[in-house]
Write a protein that holds these residues in place. Structure first.
Motif, PDB file in Angstrom:
ATOM      1  N   UNK A  77      -8.526   2.065 -12.694  1.00  0.00           N
ATOM      2  CA  UNK A  77      -7.966   1.434 -11.497  1.00  0.00           C
ATOM      3  C   UNK A  77      -8.032   2.396 -10.315  1.00  0.00           C
ATOM      4  N   UNK A  78      -8.286   1.833  -9.139  1.00  0.00           N
ATOM      5  CA  UNK A  78      -8.460   2.676  -7.956  1.00  0.00           C
ATOM      6  C   UNK A  78      -7.140   3.323  -7.553  1.00  0.00           C
ATOM      7  N   UNK A  79      -7.255   4.539  -7.031  1.00  0.00           N
ATOM      8  CA  UNK A  79      -6.071   5.222  -6.507  1.00  0.00           C
ATOM      9  C   UNK A  79      -5.498   4.451  -5.329  1.00  0.00           C
ATOM     10  N   UNK A  80      -4.209   4.408  -5.263  1.00  0.00           N
ATOM     11  CA  UNK A  80      -3.576   3.878  -4.055  1.00  0.00           C
ATOM     12  C   UNK A  80      -3.736   4.863  -2.926  1.00  0.00           C
ATOM     13  N   UNK A  81      -4.109   4.362  -1.755  1.00  0.00           N
ATOM     14  CA  UNK A  81      -4.256   5.280  -0.630  1.00  0.00           C
ATOM     15  C   UNK A  81      -3.075   5.190   0.325  1.00  0.00           C
ATOM     16  N   UNK A  82      -2.239   4.185   0.172  1.00  0.00           N
ATOM     17  CA  UNK A  82      -1.157   4.014   1.142  1.00  0.00           C
ATOM     18  C   UNK A  82       0.089   3.511   0.435  1.00  0.00           C
ATOM     19  N   UNK A  83       1.211   3.558   1.151  1.00  0.00           N
ATOM     20  CA  UNK A  83       2.485   3.093   0.617  1.00  0.00           C
ATOM     21  C   UNK A  83       2.464   1.597   0.368  1.00  0.00           C
ATOM     22  N   UNK A  84       3.507   1.079  -0.333  1.00  0.00           N
ATOM     23  CA  UNK A  84       3.501  -0.333  -0.736  1.00  0.00           C
ATOM     24  C   UNK A  84       3.485  -1.315   0.436  1.00  0.00           C
ATOM     25  N   UNK A  85       4.079  -0.924   1.576  1.00  0.00           N
ATOM     26  CA  UNK A  85       4.085  -1.849   2.715  1.00  0.00           C
ATOM     27  C   UNK A  85       2.664  -2.078   3.220  1.00  0.00           C
TER      28      UNK A  85
ATOM     29  N   UNK B 148      -0.129  -1.442   1.457  1.00  0.00           N
ATOM     30  CA  UNK B 148      -0.884  -2.110   0.390  1.00  0.00           C
ATOM     31  C   UNK B 148      -0.658  -3.621   0.428  1.00  0.00           C
ATOM     32  N   UNK B 149       0.582  -4.018   0.704  1.00  0.00           N
ATOM     33  CA  UNK B 149       0.878  -5.450   0.757  1.00  0.00           C
ATOM     34  C   UNK B 149       0.141  -6.108   1.917  1.00  0.00           C
ATOM     35  N   UNK B 150       0.122  -5.436   3.055  1.00  0.00           N
ATOM     36  CA  UNK B 150      -0.623  -5.958   4.208  1.00  0.00           C
ATOM     37  C   UNK B 150      -2.094  -6.153   3.839  1.00  0.00           C
ATOM     38  N   UNK B 151      -2.661  -5.158   3.177  1.00  0.00           N
ATOM     39  CA  UNK B 151      -4.076  -5.243   2.785  1.00  0.00           C
ATOM     40  C   UNK B 151      -4.297  -6.402   1.812  1.00  0.00           C
ATOM     41  N   UNK B 152      -3.394  -6.512   0.818  1.00  0.00           N
ATOM     42  CA  UNK B 152      -3.555  -7.582  -0.173  1.00  0.00           C
ATOM     43  C   UNK B 152      -3.477  -8.965   0.460  1.00  0.00           C
ATOM     44  N   UNK B 153      -2.567  -9.137   1.416  1.00  0.00           N
ATOM     45  CA  UNK B 153      -2.441 -10.444   2.074  1.00  0.00           C
ATOM     46  C   UNK B 153      -3.658 -10.735   2.938  1.00  0.00           C
ATOM     47  N   UNK B 154      -4.123  -9.731   3.665  1.00  0.00           N
ATOM     48  CA  UNK B 154      -5.312  -9.932   4.505  1.00  0.00           C
ATOM     49  C   UNK B 154      -6.521 -10.285   3.650  1.00  0.00           C
ATOM     50  N   UNK B 155      -6.575  -9.700   2.439  1.00  0.00           N
ATOM     51  CA  UNK B 155      -7.730  -9.938   1.562  1.00  0.00           C
ATOM     52  C   UNK B 155      -7.781 -11.382   1.066  1.00  0.00           C
ATOM     53  N   UNK B 156      -6.675 -12.122   1.220  1.00  0.00           N
ATOM     54  CA  UNK B 156      -6.677 -13.530   0.810  1.00  0.00           C
ATOM     55  C   UNK B 156      -7.257 -14.450   1.877  1.00  0.00           C
ATOM     56  N   UNK B 157      -7.491 -13.922   3.085  1.00  0.00           N
ATOM     57  CA  UNK B 157      -8.046 -14.760   4.150  1.00  0.00           C
ATOM     58  C   UNK B 157      -9.503 -15.076   3.840  1.00  0.00           C
TER      59      UNK B 157
END
Ligand code: ZN
Length: 201
Positions: free
Chosen positions: A1-9, A11-20
């Motif tokens: 699994x890829x390393x997390x590069x940022x805090x959970x807030x 990461x959540x922004x990225x995950x939501x944007x990735x659903x667009x």
């Protein structure tokens, strides 16, 4: 699994944007970074706009368009010819036709196409209400502007059937629309030509 590069807030922004639509994980990460860099002039107004949209968005009870008022601004526009209804699959298709601006008509948004294999029938699509609307509003022309897909063509034939006993002209977009083509992806020249050259069904 890829390393997390940022805090959970973040990461959540990225995950939501990735659903667009159109954004995968990589472009979502780029978009998130861009938003964070432009925190004041982009991230904050975007967050406000999203909250307001979420609070105020309504589905038009007459046509199925999405707007902040019911009736929507298309249905409420007195300059439109109430005797012409354009049947589209999605709000995106309605907006695509409005961008072209070739029609001063009203719409009937189905929310999809008939798809017997997926269990999508006429009552799922607001097709039941179409003949009544045509009669009540004295509609003279119904323009079928569904996608040039198999399901779209099934839908077009069904619409022609349920309107056949009414005194209304049924037309369809001309063949500038390629097979399998979705209206929202057509360039504006092709789309407005398809509207102008529409033909009786
Ligand atoms: Zn409307």
């Amino acid at each position: 699994m890829a390393e997390r590069v940022a805090g959970p807030e973040i990461e959540r922004l990225i995950q939501l944007l990735a659903r667009l639509p159109g954004l995968g994980p990589r472009s979502a990460r780029r978009a998130a970074l861009h938003l964070i860099r432009k925190r004041e002039e982009l991230l904050s107004p975007l967050a406000d706009a999203m909250r307001v949209a979420h609070e105020r968005i309504l589905v038009c009870s007459a046509c199925g368009n999405i707007d902040t008022s019911d009736l929507c601004s298309v249905c409420a526009d007195p300059r439109r010819d109430p005797a012409i209804i354009v049947v589209v699959e999605t709000v995106a298709d309605l907006w695509a036709l409005e961008r072209v601006g070739a029609l001063r008509a009203r719409y009937h948004v189905l929310g999809g196409a008939l798809s017997p294999l997926d269990g999508v029938g006429p009552s799922d699509l607001g097709l039941d209400s179409l003949p009544g609307r045509v009669e009540a509003d004295g509609v003279r022309e119904v323009i079928i502007a569904v996608n040039a897909t198999v399901d779209g063509q099934t839908t077009a034939h069904y619409i022609t059937d349920i309107l056949s006993h009414l005194d209304v002209k049924v037309t369809r977009l001309a063949h500038g629309v390629p097979m399998g083509g979705e209206l929202d992806y057509l360039d504006e020249g092709t789309l407005s030509a398809a509207i102008r050259q529409r033909a009786a069904f």
